[in-house]
Write a protein that holds these residues in place. Structure first.
Motif: not given
Length: 634
Positions: A5-23
């Motif tokens: 249910d959580l957004p994936p965070l396994t790499s720098v690419a995941d980090l950037h994808a996460l931050e495309r959605i404002p907190l």
């Protein structure tokens, strides 16, 4: 919430994808109370925490479910409200780890402000913290849980300004009828069990808002005057979510929680982060990692409870590396380390013993715990991990005059600075009856100054030492880790600490302290080893002192101030002997971050002060302090 249910965070690419959605667009709990409510609604019968009362009997434990924890928090919140605790009131928490302490901490945040305090602090520092917070209610271990602490606080409560002393009971077993609590004039003593009514549902007041104050965590306090860092609910809730992303644990999985609950890592990493995904924490004895009995049983504990993760400081992993693995520890995937620099020797020894790589993180209390984490399978030599989502971390040069921050290019070393939703509200201040929060001396241009040196490359943080720990020899900066790592490579050295010793010509020179596994190695051999294994001549220690053990703080961090004081005292005593000055007592301590030397011995002390006056330290004699007192009185 499970990892799926959580957004994936396994790499720098995941980090950037996460931050495309404002907190702000994410449906997150933004208070610690809402975090618990959501967890209890989703997993009411799932264990939230397991409490082991005695490390000598690791199979025996007490289970607390998410639903039961919420009920306990509601009942305790009503009890605290009945004691006069409101939204702006602090509750001092000073006890060994136990299930009631965790519940009281969350209840205090729900109706007021939690103020955890290290029980090892002396009364003077505790009084300073209580004065800053304005707390009138202190929750501590009752006589059955920690008799020495109970008696100490019972006798000092009046001097601390405490009006109500609440006693917690140990976990597990039928304690029988509780003895009547002692009291003192002007002090109410009461057991938490006698305060709590299980009937009330919900909170007695409106639920906290995201920007309400949640907790006061003191920093330091082992020398000098502690500062009190202020967390908002938003700080802690966003941090918990970020840590859950990095940890990747879900319902039914667990983490070993052995740090004391006055430490920010214990609350954020092993209490709040598991709530995001329905994981559970395992608490091995009230003393946690400070319990000597734990280490002999630790690998069997892992086999029995099957934790996926653990969180500890480097010294804990150094102790565990010396314990042969006598059990199935295949469940353990994420041994997380932080709070102090990780020596390469400890990393290597732990890997040799367990086959596991330590996963470093980086953070500080003022950043609400963590700003980076090493993801599983992403260990990079020299890195303390990838920055956490929605935090900006950079190396910078800070103009002390203008207060301007100049960010440095990727890969260039400077002072690490942090911005984002987990930067704390500031430090607590007080002027008489007025209490306020100020970040003016540590947040500059919107950036939190960490005091740590390092660089950032490809979103990963690399440390290069702490500014105040650097040994500055004639303008040459020496990272003490260079010395410590070299000494720890010696097979007989089990612990090492390097500090600067005062020096007339160079300002300071490096010296080292070590603990040894055997007495068959000499200091001369260690000096030769250091010469051969430290390529930087300026970093080679001028002296090495063998100790039974390296002094540690309550959470297991090397206590450098004590080493600096010991090195300085020895230096000054030796010099006075060279000048034929005998009979002078040399006391060395810290005040406001500076070394202070107190000399007692009448006229000889004045002679000693003249000999030592060219050192960059504050020198005090009885005559000098008497004159200063008379000047203030006039």
């Amino acid at each position: 919430m499970t990892p799926a249910d959580l957004p994936p965070l396994t790499s720098v690419a995941d980090l950037h994808a996460l931050e495309r959605i404002p907190l702000a667009d994410r449906d997150l709990a933004l208070t610690t109370y809402d975090l618990l409510v959501r967890a209890a609604q989703r997993w009411p019968d799932e264990p939230c925490s397991l409490w082991i009362p005695d490390a000598a009997a690791i199979e025996d434990h007490v289970v607390v479910t998410y639903g039961a924890l919420l009920d306990d928090v509601h009942a305790i919140a009503h009890a605290l409200h009945g004691l006069g605790v409101g939204r702006d009131d602090a509750v001092t928490l000073m006890a060994p780890n136990c299930s009631d302490l965790l519940a009281v901490t969350l209840a205090a945040e729900a109706v007021g402000i939690a103020a955890p305090v290290n029980a090892a602090l002396d009364v003077r520092n505790v009084a300073h913290i209580v004065r800053l917070t304005g707390s009138r209610v202190l929750v501590t271990g009752g006589p059955e849980l920690d008799e020495a602490l109970w008696k100490r606080l019972l006798d000092s409560a009046r001097d601390l300004g405490i009006e109500v002393l609440v006693a917690l009971s140990p976990d597990g077993g039928d304690q029988g009828p509780a003895a009547e609590l002692e009291t003192r004039p002007g002090l109410r003593t009461v057991r938490l069990d006698d305060l709590v009514d299980s009937a009330p549902a919900g909170l007695p007041t409106a639920a906290p808002a995201p920007d309400d104050l949640a907790a006061f965590f003191h920093t330091g306090g082992t020398t000098g005057t502690p500062k009190v860092a202020v967390h908002t609910h938003r700080n802690q809730a966003v941090m918990a979510w970020s840590l859950a992303l990095a940890g990747g644990s879900g319902t039914g999985q667990s983490i070993v929680a052995g740090l004391p609950l006055f430490h920010v890592n214990a609350l954020l990493v092993t209490v709040l982060a598991p709530m995001v995904s329905g994981a559970r924490s395992i608490w091995p004895s009230p003393l946690g990692y400070r319990d000597p009995k734990l280490y002999a049983a630790f690998w069997r504990l892992v086999e029995h409870y099957r934790p996926r993760a653990m969180s500890a400081v480097p010294t804990v992993y150094a102790f565990l590396a010396a314990v042969p693995v006598d059990a199935d520890i295949s469940s353990l995937e994420r041994p997380v380390v932080g709070a102090a620099p990780l020596p390469d020797g400890v990393r290597r020894m732990f890997a040799e013993t367990t086959g596991l790589e330590l996963l470093e993180g980086y953070g500080l209390t003022e950043g609400t715990c963590a700003s980076s984490a090493t993801l599983t399978g992403d260990v990079r030599p020299g890195s303390v991990g990838q920055r956490l989502p929605y935090q900006a971390v950079a190396a910078a040069e800070v103009d002390e005059g203008s207060g301007q921050v100049r960010l440095l290019p990727s890969g260039e070393t400077g002072e690490l600075v942090i911005s984002g939703p987990t930067v704390f509200a500031g430090y607590l201040r007080r002027d008489g009856a007025h209490r306020w929060v100020s970040d003016g001396d540590v947040v500059v241009d919107g950036w939190l100054r960490t005091g740590d040196l390092g660089f950032v490359a490809d979103e990963r943080i690399h440390l290069r030492g702490r500014q105040k720990d650097l040994i500055i020899r004639g303008g040459h900066n020496i990272d003490p880790a260079v010395i410590e790592d070299a000494l720890l490579d010696h097979p007989a050295v089990t612990a090492a600490g390097a500090v600067g010793r005062p020096d007339r010509s160079s300002g300071e020179v490096p010296v080292a302290f070590v603990a040894l596994a055997t007495d068959e190695v000499t200091v001369e051999e260690l000096m030769t080893w250091a010469t051969l294994h430290i390529s930087e001549p300026a970093a080679r220690p001028k002296a090495i002192t063998v100790l039974d053990s390296i002094p540690l703080t309550e959470v297991g961090k090397p206590f450098k101030p004590a080493l600096r004081e010991a090195a300085a005292a020895r230096c000054f005593r030796d010099e006075l002997v060279e000048h034929g000055i005998d009979g002078v007592d040399v006391g060395v301590g810290h005040e406001a971050g500076r070394l202070v030397v107190r000399l007692t011995g009448g006229g000889e002390a004045d002679r000693a002060a003249a000999v030592l006056q060219s050192y960059d330290v504050d020198i005090r004699t009885e005559a000098k302090e008497r004159d200063q007192t008379e000047e203030r009185d006039q």
